[in-house]
Design an enzyme around this catalytic site. Structure first.
Site, PDB file in Angstrom:
ATOM      1  N   SER A   7       0.835  -1.206   0.000  1.00  0.00           N
ATOM      2  CA  SER A   7       0.000   0.000   0.000  1.00  0.00           C
ATOM      3  C   SER A   7       0.869   1.254   0.000  1.00  0.00           C
ATOM      4  O   SER A   7       1.670   1.470   0.912  1.00  0.00           O
ATOM      5  CB  SER A   7      -0.906   0.005   1.233  1.00  0.00           C
ATOM      6  OG  SER A   7      -1.454   1.306   1.376  1.00  0.00           O
ATOM      7  N   HIS A  32      -1.199  -1.112  -4.266  1.00  0.00           N
ATOM      8  CA  HIS A  32      -2.480  -0.808  -3.638  1.00  0.00           C
ATOM      9  C   HIS A  32      -2.538   0.690  -3.352  1.00  0.00           C
ATOM     10  O   HIS A  32      -1.655   1.251  -2.699  1.00  0.00           O
ATOM     11  CB  HIS A  32      -2.600  -1.620  -2.345  1.00  0.00           C
ATOM     12  CG  HIS A  32      -3.919  -1.490  -1.654  1.00  0.00           C
ATOM     13  ND1 HIS A  32      -5.044  -2.201  -2.033  1.00  0.00           N
ATOM     14  CD2 HIS A  32      -4.297  -0.728  -0.601  1.00  0.00           C
ATOM     15  CE1 HIS A  32      -6.044  -1.884  -1.227  1.00  0.00           C
ATOM     16  NE2 HIS A  32      -5.626  -0.974  -0.357  1.00  0.00           N
ATOM     17  N   ASP A  34      -4.662   3.723  -1.798  1.00  0.00           N
ATOM     18  CA  ASP A  34      -5.724   4.043  -0.849  1.00  0.00           C
ATOM     19  C   ASP A  34      -6.192   5.479  -1.034  1.00  0.00           C
ATOM     20  O   ASP A  34      -5.495   6.420  -0.651  1.00  0.00           O
ATOM     21  CB  ASP A  34      -5.207   3.868   0.587  1.00  0.00           C
ATOM     22  CG  ASP A  34      -5.076   2.408   0.965  1.00  0.00           C
ATOM     23  OD1 ASP A  34      -6.074   1.676   0.831  1.00  0.00           O
ATOM     24  OD2 ASP A  34      -3.971   2.003   1.379  1.00  0.00           O
ATOM     25  N   MET A  36      -8.670   8.342   0.067  1.00  0.00           N
ATOM     26  CA  MET A  36      -9.499   8.700   1.227  1.00  0.00           C
ATOM     27  C   MET A  36      -9.967  10.141   1.105  1.00  0.00           C
ATOM     28  O   MET A  36      -9.173  11.015   0.745  1.00  0.00           O
ATOM     29  CB  MET A  36      -8.675   8.567   2.511  1.00  0.00           C
ATOM     30  CG  MET A  36      -8.083   7.189   2.711  1.00  0.00           C
ATOM     31  SD  MET A  36      -7.104   7.154   4.225  1.00  0.00           S
ATOM     32  CE  MET A  36      -6.579   5.444   4.225  1.00  0.00           C
ATOM     33  N   HIS A  65      -8.268   1.427  -4.071  1.00  0.00           N
ATOM     34  CA  HIS A  65      -9.217   1.204  -2.975  1.00  0.00           C
ATOM     35  C   HIS A  65      -9.871   2.534  -2.616  1.00  0.00           C
ATOM     36  O   HIS A  65      -9.250   3.393  -1.999  1.00  0.00           O
ATOM     37  CB  HIS A  65      -8.422   0.617  -1.792  1.00  0.00           C
ATOM     38  CG  HIS A  65      -9.223   0.385  -0.552  1.00  0.00           C
ATOM     39  ND1 HIS A  65      -8.636   0.107   0.670  1.00  0.00           N
ATOM     40  CD2 HIS A  65     -10.570   0.369  -0.332  1.00  0.00           C
ATOM     41  CE1 HIS A  65      -9.582  -0.051   1.582  1.00  0.00           C
ATOM     42  NE2 HIS A  65     -10.759   0.102   1.011  1.00  0.00           N
ATOM     43  N   MET A  67     -11.987   4.784  -0.566  1.00  0.00           N
ATOM     44  CA  MET A  67     -12.653   5.017   0.723  1.00  0.00           C
ATOM     45  C   MET A  67     -13.253   6.415   0.646  1.00  0.00           C
ATOM     46  O   MET A  67     -12.792   7.369   1.285  1.00  0.00           O
ATOM     47  CB  MET A  67     -11.632   4.889   1.862  1.00  0.00           C
ATOM     48  CG  MET A  67     -11.266   3.436   2.142  1.00  0.00           C
ATOM     49  SD  MET A  67      -9.757   3.277   3.098  1.00  0.00           S
ATOM     50  CE  MET A  67      -8.549   3.345   1.782  1.00  0.00           C
ATOM     51  N   MET A 136     -11.788  -5.852   4.958  1.00  0.00           N
ATOM     52  CA  MET A 136     -10.916  -4.983   5.770  1.00  0.00           C
ATOM     53  C   MET A 136     -10.589  -5.686   7.076  1.00  0.00           C
ATOM     54  O   MET A 136     -11.486  -6.123   7.798  1.00  0.00           O
ATOM     55  CB  MET A 136     -11.602  -3.647   6.062  1.00  0.00           C
ATOM     56  CG  MET A 136     -11.700  -2.694   4.870  1.00  0.00           C
ATOM     57  SD  MET A 136     -10.134  -2.307   4.068  1.00  0.00           S
ATOM     58  CE  MET A 136      -9.232  -1.500   5.405  1.00  0.00           C
ATOM     59  N   GLY A 141      -9.022   3.859   7.190  1.00  0.00           N
ATOM     60  CA  GLY A 141      -8.693   5.258   7.469  1.00  0.00           C
ATOM     61  C   GLY A 141      -7.224   5.520   7.703  1.00  0.00           C
ATOM     62  O   GLY A 141      -6.729   6.571   7.318  1.00  0.00           O
ATOM     63  N   PHE A 142      -6.539   4.562   8.291  1.00  0.00           N
ATOM     64  CA  PHE A 142      -5.134   4.796   8.626  1.00  0.00           C
ATOM     65  C   PHE A 142      -4.305   3.535   8.426  1.00  0.00           C
ATOM     66  O   PHE A 142      -4.799   2.431   8.648  1.00  0.00           O
ATOM     67  CB  PHE A 142      -5.000   5.256  10.091  1.00  0.00           C
ATOM     68  CG  PHE A 142      -5.735   6.534  10.364  1.00  0.00           C
ATOM     69  CD1 PHE A 142      -5.131   7.769  10.138  1.00  0.00           C
ATOM     70  CD2 PHE A 142      -7.056   6.512  10.797  1.00  0.00           C
ATOM     71  CE1 PHE A 142      -5.828   8.953  10.355  1.00  0.00           C
ATOM     72  CE2 PHE A 142      -7.763   7.692  11.019  1.00  0.00           C
ATOM     73  CZ  PHE A 142      -7.141   8.913  10.793  1.00  0.00           C
ATOM     74  N   GLY A 143      -3.054   3.740   8.019  1.00  0.00           N
ATOM     75  CA  GLY A 143      -2.110   2.631   7.970  1.00  0.00           C
ATOM     76  C   GLY A 143      -1.558   2.360   9.357  1.00  0.00           C
ATOM     77  O   GLY A 143      -1.809   3.124  10.298  1.00  0.00           O
ATOM     78  N   GLY A 144      -0.843   1.255   9.477  1.00  0.00           N
ATOM     79  CA  GLY A 144      -0.115   0.972  10.716  1.00  0.00           C
ATOM     80  C   GLY A 144      -0.956   0.528  11.899  1.00  0.00           C
ATOM     81  O   GLY A 144      -0.497   0.573  13.032  1.00  0.00           O
ATOM     82  N   ASP A 174      -6.767  -6.427   3.988  1.00  0.00           N
ATOM     83  CA  ASP A 174      -6.103  -5.124   4.017  1.00  0.00           C
ATOM     84  C   ASP A 174      -6.102  -4.573   5.433  1.00  0.00           C
ATOM     85  O   ASP A 174      -7.166  -4.304   6.001  1.00  0.00           O
ATOM     86  CB  ASP A 174      -6.873  -4.184   3.073  1.00  0.00           C
ATOM     87  CG  ASP A 174      -6.262  -2.803   2.952  1.00  0.00           C
ATOM     88  OD1 ASP A 174      -5.154  -2.581   3.482  1.00  0.00           O
ATOM     89  OD2 ASP A 174      -6.902  -1.942   2.308  1.00  0.00           O
ATOM     90  N   GLY A 175      -4.884  -4.394   5.961  1.00  0.00           N
ATOM     91  CA  GLY A 175      -4.737  -3.772   7.273  1.00  0.00           C
ATOM     92  C   GLY A 175      -4.040  -4.695   8.269  1.00  0.00           C
ATOM     93  O   GLY A 175      -4.544  -5.775   8.584  1.00  0.00           O
ATOM     94  N   GLY A 176      -2.859  -4.285   8.697  1.00  0.00           N
ATOM     95  CA  GLY A 176      -2.141  -5.049   9.712  1.00  0.00           C
ATOM     96  C   GLY A 176      -1.549  -6.365   9.226  1.00  0.00           C
ATOM     97  O   GLY A 176      -1.238  -7.242  10.032  1.00  0.00           O
ATOM     98  N   GLY A 196       1.092  -2.353   3.897  1.00  0.00           N
ATOM     99  CA  GLY A 196       1.694  -1.028   3.764  1.00  0.00           C
ATOM    100  C   GLY A 196       2.970  -0.938   4.565  1.00  0.00           C
ATOM    101  O   GLY A 196       4.084  -1.074   4.052  1.00  0.00           O
ATOM    102  N   SER A 197       2.809  -0.754   5.885  1.00  0.00           N
ATOM    103  CA  SER A 197       3.963  -0.569   6.768  1.00  0.00           C
ATOM    104  C   SER A 197       4.969  -1.710   6.645  1.00  0.00           C
ATOM    105  O   SER A 197       6.176  -1.463   6.580  1.00  0.00           O
ATOM    106  CB  SER A 197       3.507  -0.499   8.227  1.00  0.00           C
ATOM    107  OG  SER A 197       2.303   0.204   8.338  1.00  0.00           O
TER     108      SER A 197
HETATM  109  C1  DX5 Z   1      -6.395   1.419   5.625  1.00  0.00           C
HETATM  110  C2  DX5 Z   1      -5.870   1.151   4.227  1.00  0.00           C
HETATM  111  C3  DX5 Z   1      -4.769   0.153   4.167  1.00  0.00           C
HETATM  112  C4  DX5 Z   1      -3.541   0.504   4.918  1.00  0.00           C
HETATM  113  C5  DX5 Z   1      -2.723  -0.730   5.175  1.00  0.00           C
HETATM  114  O1  DX5 Z   1      -7.502   2.240   5.536  1.00  0.00           O
HETATM  115  O2  DX5 Z   1      -6.904   0.674   3.410  1.00  0.00           O
HETATM  116  O3  DX5 Z   1      -4.459  -0.174   2.830  1.00  0.00           O
HETATM  117  O4  DX5 Z   1      -2.758   1.448   4.263  1.00  0.00           O
HETATM  118  O5  DX5 Z   1      -1.605  -0.365   5.915  1.00  0.00           O
HETATM  119  P1  DX5 Z   1      -0.877  -1.333   6.932  1.00  0.00           P
HETATM  120  O6  DX5 Z   1      -0.401  -2.520   6.153  1.00  0.00           O
HETATM  121  O7  DX5 Z   1       0.217  -0.488   7.435  1.00  0.00           O
HETATM  122  O8  DX5 Z   1      -1.875  -1.722   7.969  1.00  0.00           O
HETATM  123 ZN    ZN Z   2      -6.509  -0.212   1.357  1.00  0.00          ZN
END
Ligand code: DX5
Ligand code: ZN
Length: 223
Positions: A7, A32, A34, A36, A65, A67, A136, A141-144, A174-176, A196-197
């Protein structure tokens, strides 16, 4: 086949061209993206002009993606920007079917996403209209953020429903996602893994991607 989708949200935004090349060279399959809007989710990221600028820099599959509220308004823009896959949230519009059909009319792959708080029944009616479902594994909304294991019940339900109805669809999570959590996701039936992270924040993204693939292979789908 397992697809790894880093991401861009976790990239160094002051060097996007280099960052995209870095993860393509590391063996990523998708990029990917994102998007927003600060309304559907509290955060604002980037939009079609950024995606369009990156399109000429990369052959990766662009996995967009959305959002954003009422995504149907912007589908043309993201198609023109070079999206290969466009995902809309079932919670984001009154007529998900109309939006999905509009995406497919443009010969772009269509996907539907579901947030952790939404019951899986909300997306089951759309499975025959999509190429992919995005489950999800964090609140969007947020990475990490930390992976929410309970969301995998939805992955299993989608996988089961798709098999029963002879639908061949990808399931994205997607996420974590990282080397600790990917095995849980692939065992539940996911085959497109957003991270992402875990990938962009690593100085050795190739090693992370290789390790993620290895763990995924050791944890195949268990019906
Ligand atoms: C969250 C995003 C994700 C996010 C994933 O709203 O849709 O794509 O960036 O980031 P990580 O892998 O850091 O959780
Ligand atoms: Zn995403």
């Amino acid at each position: 086949m397992i697809y790894i989708a880093p991401s861009l949200l976790a990239a160094d935004f002051s060097n996007l061209q280099t960052e995209v090349k870095r993860i393509a060279d590391a063996g990523a399959n998708y990029l990917h993206l994102d998007v927003m809007d600060g309304a559907f989710v509290p955060n604002i990221s980037f939009g079609a002009p950024v995606i369009s600028a990156l399109r000429s820099q990369s052959n990766l599959i662009f996995d967009v993606h959305l959002m954003i509220n009422d995504p149907i308004r912007y589908i043309d823009d993201f198609v023109k920007a070079g999206a290969d896959i466009i995902t809309i949230h079932v919670e984001s519009c009154a007529d998900p079917l109309g939006a999905l059909r509009k995406i497919r009319e443009k010969e772009v792959r269509a996907a539907i996403a579901i947030s952790p708080a939404t019951p899986v029944e909300r997306i089951l009616p759309y499975l025959s209209e999509v190429d992919m479902v995005l489950v999800m594994t964090v609140v969007p909304g947020f990475g990490g953020q930390a992976f929410i294991p309970e969301t995998l019940d939805k992955v299993r339900a989608v996988k089961r429903h798709a098999s029963l109805n002879h639908l061949s669809i990808d399931i994205e999570v997607d996420g974590g996602l990282n080397t600790q959590t990917i095995g849980l996701a692939t065992e539940a039936g996911a085959n497109v893994i957003v991270a992402g992270s875990a990938i962009f924040k690593s100085r050795k993204p190739r090693a992370v991607i290789d390790e993620m693939r290895k763990i995924a292979a050791q944890h195949p789908y268990k019906a």
